[in-house]
Design an enzyme around this catalytic site. Structure first.
Site, short mmCIF file in Angstrom:
data_model
loop_
_atom_site.label_atom_id
_atom_site.label_comp_id
_atom_site.label_asym_id
_atom_site.label_seq_id
_atom_site.Cartn_x
_atom_site.Cartn_y
_atom_site.Cartn_z
N ASP A 134 41.73 36.97 42.49
CA ASP A 134 42.38 35.94 41.50
C ASP A 134 43.19 37.04 40.62
O ASP A 134 44.32 36.67 39.92
CB ASP A 134 41.33 35.56 40.66
CG ASP A 134 40.74 34.16 41.26
OD1 ASP A 134 41.23 33.81 42.63
OD2 ASP A 134 39.77 33.59 40.82
N GLY A 135 42.80 38.24 40.10
CA GLY A 135 43.52 39.14 39.30
C GLY A 135 44.74 39.49 39.85
O GLY A 135 45.80 39.63 39.21
N GLN A 315 45.52 40.85 29.27
CA GLN A 315 46.02 42.26 29.07
C GLN A 315 46.46 42.23 27.54
O GLN A 315 47.10 41.43 27.12
CB GLN A 315 47.62 42.25 29.77
CG GLN A 315 47.19 42.35 31.28
CD GLN A 315 48.52 42.49 32.03
OE1 GLN A 315 49.40 42.63 31.57
NE2 GLN A 315 48.55 42.64 33.42
#
Length: 399
Positions: A134-135, A315
């Site tokens: 998924d990342g 992030q």
């Protein structure tokens, strides 16, 4: 007014100098975006005609144009990933020799592909292929921080796979369906955010509004003190939140950080914005779901004892001091994710026969489980409402 007209007038309207006028214009355009029908063009790319937009973000592409450029985005190049990329490249070079294949500018770039760099002068891309977890999809989304995102074809080679409809073994069927244009697409909503200083003026971030796929999280970071955050919805003060932080998520992000913080699970085809508190001091501070036309502003209170870190899709990007704020709204540019039903529908439906709507059913909407096998995913991956008895039955069935 059609969405075609909205796209025509968009540059002029968004040129409004007043922040409130521009924000109202963006909400207006987003409403048009979610309710109309047109042929869609990715900036600099090829027209993908026949995209029919319903009341939700679920759409069906029945007659696409074969991609001329493909961007490969992958996780760290382990041996399985290297083998998968080599297999994909060999297949595309043999069957689709005229297609240009690009890859990010990284040290582990595959042999024989061209370097692609994000930005306003980037090479137009018609299809994104991801290999990872998924990342990897979140990273692909981050490459298109401004403007539209090409259709994304995702292959599972990661640890979770909630956003990954295809197994790598199905690469031939998936690629052929994508290149033939017979695909079912779920437009997963994104969020855009802008930043304001204590005077309400926008902070120059050397970029237009940032786009995120999962969530925007405002948190206390390493500070031992709780954050005090004023929450405004469409300019109206909602509450003063004293907590470890707040999460503003999309329906897609509702199964990520927001879910861990006690937020609701929202179907990804809905147009909604989820506000979830992180460890609030008040027991009555519950998660809220707003329509996608809402504008949510999180302002660090002047009485807050700590600054707040802001992360977008995991992030860390900014630190907001007391008096500064971030405004979040639905992006005009969702992510078109190609679904499993693209290779599992009956041939007569996949061919886009007249009389079929989204998912091959006449009229609006889609059949249950056709959009992205969401029901199966929340049961298999999230173990939704799994009781001791159901777990025992599952173990018994496996033996």
């Amino acid at each position: 007014m059609s969405r075609f007209l909205s796209l025509r007038i968009c540059p002029a309207l968004l040129a409004c100098r007043t922040p409130s006028a521009r924000h109202a214009t963006q909400r207006f355009l987003h409403t048009l975006h979610a309710r109309s029908t047109l042929s869609q063009r990715h900036p600099g790319g090829h027209i993908a005609s026949g995209i029919r937009t319903q009341r939700s973000y679920a759409t069906r592409v029945t007659h696409g144009i074969s991609p001329k450029s493909v961007l490969i985005v992958n996780k760290l190049r382990t041996k399985p990933v290297i083998d998968a990329i080599d297999t994909l490249l060999a297949y595309m070079r043999e069957k689709y020799p005229d297609v240009e294949v690009f890859h990010e500018d990284r040290p582990d770039i595959p042999n024989g592909v061209k370097v692609w760099r994000p930005g306003p002068d980037a090479q137009p891309i018609d299809l994104v292929i991801t290999l990872g977890g998924d990342g990897t999809i979140l990273h692909a989304s981050s490459l298109f921080k401004v403007g539209a995102v090409p259709p994304v074809l995702s292959f599972s080679m990661g640890t979770l796979g909630f956003l990954l409809p295809f197994h790598i073994d199905d690469y031939t069927k998936a690629i052929d369906s994508a290149f033939a244009g017979r695909i079912t697409v779920l437009h997963r909503m994104r969020l855009s955010c802008s930043f304001q200083n204590s005077s309400g003026d926008e902070i120059d971030t050397h970029c237009d509004d940032w786009q995120v796929m999962n969530e925007i999280a405002l948190h206390r970071g390493s500070s031992p003190h709780l954050n005090t955050i004023d929450v405004f919805v469409d300019g109206q003060h909602l509450t003063e939140a004293v907590s470890d932080g707040l999460i503003v998520s999309t329906p897609t992000g509702s199964t990520a950080y927001s879910l861990s913080a006690g937020g609701p699970i929202v179907h990804p085809s809905l147009s909604a914005i989820v506000l979830t508190p992180i460890c609030p001091r008040s027991l009555s501070f519950r998660p809220l779901v707003f329509p996608s036309s809402s504008s949510i502003t999180l302002r660090i209170s002047d009485r807050s004892r700590a600054s707040a870190g802001l992360s977008m899709d995991g992030q860390i990007s900014h630190v907001l001091s007391p008096g500064e704020s971030v405004t979040v709204r639905a992006s005009l540019y969702p992510i078109p994710c190609i679904n499993r039903s693209s290779i599992s529908e009956p041939p007569q439906i996949r061919a886009g026969e007249e009389g079929y709507g989204i998912g091959g059913v006449g009229g609006e909407g889609v059949g249950p489980g056709k959009e992205d096998d969401w029901v199966r995913d929340i049961n298999n991956l999230l173990q939704y409402n799994a009781t001791f008895r159901s777990k025992a039955l599952t173990r018994h069935q496996r033996t």
